[in-house]
Design a protein around this motif. Structure first.
Motif, PDB file in Angstrom:
ATOM      1  N   TYR A   1       0.643  -1.274  -0.079  1.00  0.00           N
ATOM      2  CA  TYR A   1       0.024   0.065   0.013  1.00  0.00           C
ATOM      3  C   TYR A   1       0.762   1.155   0.101  1.00  0.00           C
ATOM      4  O   TYR A   1       1.950   1.152   0.592  1.00  0.00           O
ATOM      5  CB  TYR A   1      -0.886   0.079   1.256  1.00  0.00           C
ATOM      6  N   ASP A   2       0.340   2.297  -0.821  1.00  0.00           N
ATOM      7  CA  ASP A   2       0.721   3.677  -0.428  1.00  0.00           C
ATOM      8  C   ASP A   2       2.375   3.810  -0.978  1.00  0.00           C
ATOM      9  O   ASP A   2       3.137   4.256  -0.354  1.00  0.00           O
ATOM     10  CB  ASP A   2       0.697   4.200   0.899  1.00  0.00           C
ATOM     11  N   THR A   3       2.547   3.345  -2.049  1.00  0.00           N
ATOM     12  CA  THR A   3       4.216   3.005  -2.645  1.00  0.00           C
ATOM     13  C   THR A   3       4.232   3.310  -4.033  1.00  0.00           C
ATOM     14  O   THR A   3       3.209   2.812  -4.882  1.00  0.00           O
ATOM     15  CB  THR A   3       4.664   1.394  -2.181  1.00  0.00           C
ATOM     16  N   ASP A   4       5.302   3.951  -4.526  1.00  0.00           N
ATOM     17  CA  ASP A   4       5.433   4.125  -5.727  1.00  0.00           C
ATOM     18  C   ASP A   4       6.300   3.124  -6.553  1.00  0.00           C
ATOM     19  O   ASP A   4       7.244   2.456  -6.009  1.00  0.00           O
ATOM     20  CB  ASP A   4       6.501   5.281  -6.014  1.00  0.00           C
ATOM     21  N   TYR A   5       5.939   2.622  -7.574  1.00  0.00           N
ATOM     22  CA  TYR A   5       6.477   1.362  -8.633  1.00  0.00           C
ATOM     23  C   TYR A   5       6.593   1.945  -9.768  1.00  0.00           C
ATOM     24  O   TYR A   5       5.900   2.886 -10.433  1.00  0.00           O
ATOM     25  CB  TYR A   5       5.552   0.161  -8.366  1.00  0.00           C
ATOM     26  N   TYR A   6       7.735   0.888 -10.722  1.00  0.00           N
ATOM     27  CA  TYR A   6       7.483   1.295 -12.176  1.00  0.00           C
ATOM     28  C   TYR A   6       7.926  -0.216 -12.582  1.00  0.00           C
ATOM     29  O   TYR A   6       8.317  -1.010 -11.980  1.00  0.00           O
ATOM     30  CB  TYR A   6       8.570   2.455 -12.703  1.00  0.00           C
ATOM     31  N   VAL A   7       7.332  -0.530 -13.887  1.00  0.00           N
ATOM     32  CA  VAL A   7       7.420  -1.670 -14.753  1.00  0.00           C
ATOM     33  C   VAL A   7       8.234  -1.460 -15.759  1.00  0.00           C
ATOM     34  O   VAL A   7       8.465  -0.405 -16.630  1.00  0.00           O
ATOM     35  CB  VAL A   7       5.942  -1.848 -15.352  1.00  0.00           C
ATOM     36  N   THR A   8       9.269  -2.515 -16.017  1.00  0.00           N
ATOM     37  CA  THR A   8       9.890  -2.695 -17.237  1.00  0.00           C
ATOM     38  C   THR A   8       9.563  -3.956 -17.852  1.00  0.00           C
ATOM     39  O   THR A   8       8.973  -5.027 -17.315  1.00  0.00           O
ATOM     40  CB  THR A   8      11.371  -2.663 -16.869  1.00  0.00           C
ATOM     41  N   MET A   9       9.875  -4.218 -19.343  1.00  0.00           N
ATOM     42  CA  MET A   9       9.681  -5.167 -19.976  1.00  0.00           C
ATOM     43  C   MET A   9      10.616  -5.290 -21.065  1.00  0.00           C
ATOM     44  O   MET A   9      11.036  -4.514 -21.654  1.00  0.00           O
ATOM     45  CB  MET A   9       8.230  -5.339 -20.636  1.00  0.00           C
ATOM     46  N   ASP A  10      11.261  -6.574 -21.092  1.00  0.00           N
ATOM     47  CA  ASP A  10      12.250  -6.973 -21.896  1.00  0.00           C
ATOM     48  C   ASP A  10      11.768  -7.021 -23.324  1.00  0.00           C
ATOM     49  O   ASP A  10      10.560  -7.203 -23.589  1.00  0.00           O
ATOM     50  CB  ASP A  10      13.018  -8.302 -21.726  1.00  0.00           C
ATOM     51  N   PRO A  11      12.433  -6.752 -24.370  1.00  0.00           N
ATOM     52  CA  PRO A  11      12.322  -6.560 -25.793  1.00  0.00           C
ATOM     53  C   PRO A  11      11.696  -8.100 -26.262  1.00  0.00           C
ATOM     54  O   PRO A  11      12.330  -9.006 -25.865  1.00  0.00           O
ATOM     55  CB  PRO A  11      13.322  -6.454 -26.475  1.00  0.00           C
ATOM     56  N   GLY A  12      10.502  -8.232 -26.878  1.00  0.00           N
ATOM     57  CA  GLY A  12      10.098  -9.489 -27.326  1.00  0.00           C
ATOM     58  C   GLY A  12       8.967 -10.081 -26.309  1.00  0.00           C
ATOM     59  O   GLY A  12       8.644 -11.150 -26.787  1.00  0.00           O
ATOM     60  N   VAL A  13       8.829  -9.881 -25.244  1.00  0.00           N
ATOM     61  CA  VAL A  13       7.899 -10.432 -24.456  1.00  0.00           C
ATOM     62  C   VAL A  13       6.444 -10.148 -25.227  1.00  0.00           C
ATOM     63  O   VAL A  13       5.849 -11.388 -25.179  1.00  0.00           O
ATOM     64  CB  VAL A  13       8.097  -9.965 -22.886  1.00  0.00           C
ATOM     65  N   LEU A  14       6.042  -8.915 -25.243  1.00  0.00           N
ATOM     66  CA  LEU A  14       4.992  -8.828 -25.917  1.00  0.00           C
ATOM     67  C   LEU A  14       5.292  -7.762 -27.265  1.00  0.00           C
ATOM     68  O   LEU A  14       6.362  -6.923 -27.069  1.00  0.00           O
ATOM     69  CB  LEU A  14       3.881  -7.835 -25.193  1.00  0.00           C
TER      70      LEU A  14
ATOM     71  N   ALA B   1       5.103   4.144 -14.665  1.00  0.00           N
ATOM     72  CA  ALA B   1       4.905   4.266 -13.454  1.00  0.00           C
ATOM     73  C   ALA B   1       3.506   4.588 -12.777  1.00  0.00           C
ATOM     74  O   ALA B   1       2.748   4.958 -13.221  1.00  0.00           O
ATOM     75  CB  ALA B   1       5.984   5.445 -12.964  1.00  0.00           C
ATOM     76  N   PHE B   2       3.473   4.317 -11.260  1.00  0.00           N
ATOM     77  CA  PHE B   2       2.237   4.325 -10.644  1.00  0.00           C
ATOM     78  C   PHE B   2       2.481   4.186  -9.224  1.00  0.00           C
ATOM     79  O   PHE B   2       3.318   3.782  -8.820  1.00  0.00           O
ATOM     80  CB  PHE B   2       1.201   3.414 -11.176  1.00  0.00           C
ATOM     81  N   HIS B   3       1.522   4.864  -8.381  1.00  0.00           N
ATOM     82  CA  HIS B   3       1.502   4.776  -7.037  1.00  0.00           C
ATOM     83  C   HIS B   3       0.300   3.964  -6.587  1.00  0.00           C
ATOM     84  O   HIS B   3      -0.710   4.149  -6.867  1.00  0.00           O
ATOM     85  CB  HIS B   3       1.553   6.272  -6.546  1.00  0.00           C
ATOM     86  N   THR B   4       0.266   3.089  -5.434  1.00  0.00           N
ATOM     87  CA  THR B   4      -0.910   2.335  -4.834  1.00  0.00           C
ATOM     88  C   THR B   4      -1.457   3.190  -3.902  1.00  0.00           C
ATOM     89  O   THR B   4      -0.924   3.968  -3.214  1.00  0.00           O
ATOM     90  CB  THR B   4      -0.335   0.941  -4.276  1.00  0.00           C
ATOM     91  N   LYS B   5      -2.839   2.722  -3.556  1.00  0.00           N
ATOM     92  CA  LYS B   5      -3.679   3.538  -2.736  1.00  0.00           C
ATOM     93  C   LYS B   5      -3.446   3.175  -1.491  1.00  0.00           C
ATOM     94  O   LYS B   5      -2.833   2.005  -1.281  1.00  0.00           O
ATOM     95  CB  LYS B   5      -5.119   3.130  -3.139  1.00  0.00           C
TER      96      LYS B   5
END
Length: 575
Positions: free
Chosen positions: A157-170, A189-193
């Motif tokens: 909860y109440d935390t900042d995150y970001y996402v990465t994805m390797d080439p070719g996964v999608l 990037a996003f922040h959780t409630k």
């Protein structure tokens, strides 16, 4: 199955959507085009990323979603990672290669190796010391949408995150631009409630405003804050309310008492997963660590992780109540698989607890639909299956004013030796009622042949084994290989799909029941049976191992069936 769905008011298209992994699970948050949306003239914004880029209040149990311009292509190698922004630490990794399955030393070739991960359900619930370990498919594609299920409990909860994805996964096109990877800490990037305000009453909605987006997210919260012994609110009544939607997930509940899980509507809430013996071998149970056992599947080996093949696994629970929704194992039987596929395994078996209630519920599967222990009451519910689709080791399990429906088995039809299957396989506790079917209806799909199904068959625990002779007066009756063939049918309408012999007793294929000579209180029994039209049933050809003349009035009400709970204190459940 179409007849089954029609009776439930569920359209074939809705179930097809569910089976394909549709139904959302997004955050449904508003966003600007810069946050990953686009607005066409006269239409609602298209959310290309969920959670939206820059989302300030994402859900901790969110699924990641990307909406492409056309169906994307899923690769066979690479990872998706989620980082905590504060220190750039990796909090979750999804590997779509074959590495996870290959590491287990499997030799089978039927089940996929790629796009398979191991989930530890309940992982970050501090009160748990055992968890449910299962294989699952992390990336699913339905239409233009790719959905990524993170490992359970990955986000806080109440935390900042970001996402990465390797080439070719999608790969594909998103909003007109080519897509092949996600890099950098600011791209997605996003922040959780913040955490919910209540520790005893939470809501779930797959695409609208609620406390959680998944049922397991709500169960994790309840387990963390309302367990049955040492937690705050342990004795309080607790409620999880599920709003209409489709919830594609395996579930785990442990160490919680007095919990009600209530659906907004019986056919509008569908909790489902395609889980079965060949995919996650064994009936399962919680474990302190992932298991390494290799089991024989498809003539080769499959790793049995421990969590089993049910959709919902329940352990160490008392006064759990499910009401007004559909729980479905969407596995379709095929001859290449071992097809046992429970909707629920109620793995709780104490004499003075372990009470379970299901009212106005739908339980849909094909084989082994319900496995139960403890003290279970199914009321005005619909249960569908075809092979041993109600089984287990209860003290008492009552099916009252319900419909037990035999579905057509395509594998039997393909083999040319068709059987409508068996409703029950009992391994009940000695000296207790076992399974009782009261004032209910036994129905079948229209294409199930007359006389092809049976009221029950023995679990193979013969008299010579001496298992049906030990009265449990304390502790937990937890061994499914011990027990009696205690089944009583009282005042039921029985359709023509049930064979005239009633019970399956072909010695070459099935052992005799234990006890072989039934009494008024034990064995295979039947009283007041009617045909489908309400007239007296023709029971003249019933098996010699069954009793059709015993006085079964001792089991004619729910109060009588559950009179032995808690050393005779008794329990009278109510809707």
């Amino acid at each position: 199955m179409s007849r089954v769905l029609g009776m439930l008011g569920i359209s074939a298209s809705a179930v097809l959507l569910a089976a394909c992994g549709g139904g959302g699970n997004g955050d449904n948050a508003s966003a600007t085009p810069a946050s990953g949306t686009s607005t066409a003239a006269g239409s609602a914004p298209i959310a290309y990323y969920l959670p939206a880029k820059g989302e300030p209040a994402a859900y901790v149990d969110t699924r990641l979603q990307i909406n492409f311009d056309a169906p994307p292509v899923l690769g066979s190698i690479g990872t998706i990672k989620v980082y905590k922004a504060a220190d750039n630490s990796v909090v979750d990794t999804i590997d779509i290669s074959s590495a996870v399955v290959s590491a287990g030393g499997e030799t089978q070739s039927v089940m996929p190796y790629t796009n398979t991960e191991i989930d530890q359900i309940g992982k970050n619930v501090a009160n748990l010391t055992q968890w449910r370990y299962v294989y699952y498919q992390p990336v699913t594609i339905a239409g233009n949408t790719a959905t990524i299920k993170l490992h359970d409990g990955a986000l806080s909860y109440d935390t900042d995150y970001y996402v990465t994805m390797d080439p070719g996964v999608l790969s594909g096109r998103v909003n007109g631009a080519g897509f092949n990877a996600i890099t950098g800490a600011k791209t997605w990037a996003f922040h959780t409630k913040k955490a919910p305000a209540s520790t005893t009453s939470v809501t779930v909605d797959d695409d609208g405003a609620a406390d959680f987006r998944s049922v397991q997210g709500a169960l994790n919260w309840i387990m963390a804050n309302g367990c049955n012994t040492t937690c705050a609110n342990a004795a309080d009544a607790k409620t999880v309310t599920i709003r209409n939607g489709s919830y594609n997930e395996m579930l785990f509940l442990r160490n919680v008492n007095n919990l009600s899980i209530v659906g907004e509507s019986r056919s509008g809430v569908v909790v489902y997963y395609d889980n079965y013996e060949s995919y996650n071998p064994s009936t399962g149970g919680s474990k302190t660590a992932v298991q390494t056992t290799l089991t024989n599947e498809q003539g080769a080996t499959r790793r049995s992780l421990g969590g089993g093949r049910a959709v919902l696994l329940v352990e160490n629970a008392d006064l759990l109540k499910l009401s007004n929704f559909t729980l479905q194992n969407t596995h379709v039987k095929q001859t290449i698989f071992n097809n046992q596929a429970e909707t629920i395994y109620f793995n709780s078996a104490t004499l003075n607890g372990s009470r379970f209630v299901a009212t106005t519920m739908n339980f849909l599967s094909a084989q082994d639909t319900i496995q139960t222990k403890g003290w279970a009451w199914y009321y005005q519910s619909y249960i569908a299956g075809d092979v041993d689709f109600i089984w287990g080791s209860p003290f008492a399990a009552l099916f009252e004013e319900s419909e037990l429906h035999t579905v057509f088995d395509p594998t039997g039809a393909a083999s040319g030796v068709y059987s409508g299957g068996y409703l029950f396989q009992a391994r009940a506790a000695y000296g207790y009622p076992g399974f009782v079917v009261l004032n209910s209806a036994l129905t079948a799909d229209a294409n199930v042949p007359p006389g092809s199904a049976y009221l029950g068959r023995s679990g193979g625990l013969t008299v010579a084994n001496g298992y049906c002779n030990t009265l449990y007066t304390s502790g937990s009756f937890g061994n499914a290989n011990l027990g009696c063939d205690n089944i009583a049918y009282i005042g039921n309408r029985i359709g023509p799909h049930i064979a005239s012999v009633g019970w399956f007793t072909q010695p070459a294929n099935s052992p005799v029941p234990d006890p072989a000579t039934p009494t008024a209180s034990a064995g295979w029994r039947e009283s007041g049976s009617m045909n489908a039209n309400g007239g007296a049933a023709d029971i003249g050809a019933r098996s010699a191992y069954s009793n059709v003349s015993a006085d079964l009035s001792a089991f004619s009400t729910r109060a009588k069936v559950f009179a032995g709970w808690n050393s005779g204190a008794g329990w009278v459940p109510s809707p």
